[in-house]
Design a protein around this motif. Structure first.
Motif, short mmCIF file in Angstrom:
data_model
loop_
_atom_site.label_atom_id
_atom_site.label_comp_id
_atom_site.label_asym_id
_atom_site.label_seq_id
_atom_site.Cartn_x
_atom_site.Cartn_y
_atom_site.Cartn_z
N ILE A 172 5.68 52.75 -20.65
CA ILE A 172 6.44 51.52 -20.91
C ILE A 172 5.82 50.35 -20.15
O ILE A 172 5.61 49.26 -20.71
CB ILE A 172 7.92 51.70 -20.49
N GLN A 175 2.55 48.98 -21.71
CA GLN A 175 2.63 48.21 -22.93
C GLN A 175 2.79 46.71 -22.68
O GLN A 175 2.56 45.89 -23.57
CB GLN A 175 3.79 48.71 -23.81
N TRP A 176 3.19 46.37 -21.47
CA TRP A 176 3.43 44.97 -21.14
C TRP A 176 2.32 44.37 -20.29
O TRP A 176 2.40 43.21 -19.88
CB TRP A 176 4.78 44.82 -20.44
N SER A 292 6.85 49.93 -25.74
CA SER A 292 8.03 50.26 -24.95
C SER A 292 8.99 51.13 -25.74
O SER A 292 9.59 52.07 -25.21
CB SER A 292 8.73 48.98 -24.49
N HIS A 295 7.75 54.72 -25.71
CA HIS A 295 7.94 55.45 -24.47
C HIS A 295 9.41 55.63 -24.10
O HIS A 295 9.78 56.64 -23.48
CB HIS A 295 7.17 54.77 -23.34
#
Length: 476
Positions: A172, A175-176, A292, A295
């Protein structure tokens, strides 16, 4: 009725790993997943779009350091199996590897500005080679430690479930990472990635050292001490392939990895150039939401995977969840649409349990294989089997990244065109992104169906091992 009751064995108290121990092991999974995937997730946005390096060159670089990574894993597995220190045979490597990997991850993205394409390529290749060497030093002993934490069929699944659960948390966050580099506080993407990379490095160190600091290794059987006296050679490494049940795990893993990741990078380009017509800012947010969602769904599915496995066995559970993933990947052709870009989250939500089951249950099944190996050869080689398990994934990644860059260029993609990519280019991306993973997953299902170790077989092997160990201890 007696035969039916035997299918569900209860885990003995002595075979259980405490909640704190599982959390410590799980934290290592967060570091492991980040080491495994963060470079993959960032290399194209940073080095291709940011620095203008050809995707073919990046694919060559990625394949080189992945091949190096794959070659060093089996050697590290044997080294870990044969190491004897006052702190254990796995833990020192786990701590050292985590610290080095954290520092080297930041270095990958701190290349000077204004270099030539070849210079950027060289920086990426060399720094990534060092980073993935540190990953090997950490990752192989880490997985071997997980295999030996418990000898119980079901407890091994629970231990690996914690690894998958924390790995999903790391997923997660990953992904950012690109989205973070696009924040207004940074002047540009390069400044952003430099700051973000330092933060990631700190997280790798903190979570990576946890298993090495807070877990204890199980005692090594006395009869296995002779394993330290034999030489490390190709034959000793390759001998794991003589354990027949492992061949099914090997085949299932490599077919899954190849199917999913040979075209995996196309997902980023489809979102940016098909769903959002080249709008990198808007696409970066959806890429973060998409990853996100994947996950989070992995997190939510882990208890269900563990529960299903305890009821119908690892093999049956794995077939069910991979079958769901096959359906999901075929739906990509319909649910990836510019009219409603968030519709593709349905695909993500369906695929997550299948892939989460692969990483959880194949690892737990591999732990069962180590018992068969001990019964047949009289040694414990969790490190070697963990190394080949990792080697399988990494070799698959190496081949995939080499081919992926070629596939991207073969579709006609040209970063200079921005959002004006040719229609046939986008269509080719979408078809490959759907059908190639489906084929790989179907092959994996066939191999898993042939895997010979079920719950009864696992407990039968363990009973024989305990009898042999008892006789050996009595003899000494």
């Amino acid at each position: 009725m007696h035969g039916h009751r035997q299918k569900h064995h209860k885990t003995a108290a002595r075979d259980r790993v405490g909640f704190g121990g599982k959390v410590a092991y799980g934290l290592g999974g967060l570091a492991e997943n980040t080491m495994h995937n963060a470079v993959n997730n960032l290399v194209m946005p940073i080095y291709n779009i940011g620095f203008g390096v050809s995707p073919v060159l990046l694919g060559i670089a990625a394949s080189i350091f992945r091949l190096w990574d794959a070659m060093t894993d089996p050697v590290m597995g044997v080294i870990s199996d044969r190491t004897r220190t006052r702190w254990g045979r796995r833990r020192p490597y786990i701590v050292l590897g985590a610290i080095c990997a954290g520092v080297l991850f930041a270095i990958i993205w701190w290349c000077p500005r204004g270099m030539s394409e070849i210079a950027y390529f060289t920086w990426f290749l060399v720094s990534a080679l060092l980073f993935y060497t540190a990953f090997t030093v950490f990752g192989v002993p880490y997985l071997g430690l997980g295999y030996e934490l418990s000898p119980d069929y079901h407890e091994r699944t629970r231990v690996m479930s914690f690894r998958t659960w924390f790995a999903s948390i790391g997923g997660i966050l990953m992904q950012w990472l690109f989205w973070m580099t696009q924040r207004p506080v940074f002047d540009d993407t390069i400044e952003g990635i430099r700051t973000v990379a330092i933060g990631v490095g700190v997280v790798l160190i903190i979570t990576g050292i946890a298993p090495g600091l807070f877990l204890r290794e199980r005692p090594i059987p006395a009869a296995e001490e002779r394993n330290t006296r034999s030489r490390i050679n190709l034959a000793s490494i390759a001998s794991v392939f003589k354990v027949k049940p492992f061949l099914y795990i090997f085949g299932a893993l490599i077919s899954t990895v190849t199917g999913m990741f040979m075209v995996g990078m196309l997902g980023f380009y489809i979102i940016v150039y098909y769903l959002f017509a080249g709008d990198l800012g808007a696409a970066s947010f959806v890429v973060g939401v998409s990853g996100s969602t994947y996950h989070v769904c992995c997190l939510l599915s882990v208890p269900l995977i563990s529960w299903t496995s305890s009821r119908i066995g690892k093999k049956g559970a794995l077939l069910i969840f991979i079958g769901l993933a096959v359906v999901a990947t075929l739906l990509k052709l319909v649910l990836y649409t510019p009219e409603n870009p968030y519709l593709h989250l349905i695909v993500i939500g369906m695929m997550a349990p299948g892939l989460s089951a692969v990483w959880t249950l194949l690892a737990a099944m591999n732990a069962d294989v180590t018992d068969v190996d001990e019964l047949e050869r009289g040694v414990r080689r969790e490190g070697s089997f963990g190394a080949i398990f990792n080697w399988t994934m990494k070799l698959g990644f190496a081949v995939c990244f080499l081919i992926a860059g070629l596939i991207l260029e073969a579709t006609g993609f040209d970063e200079a065109l921005g959002g004006d990519q040719a229609e046939h280019t986008l269509l080719a991306m979408r078809i490959l992104f759907s059908l190639v993973p489906a084929a790989g997953l179907l092959i994996s299902m066939v191999l898993i169906a042939l895997y010979p170790i079920n719950e009864e077989k696992a407990y039968e092997v363990r009973a024989k091992l305990e009898a042999i160990r008892g006789e050996q201890e009595a003899a000494t």
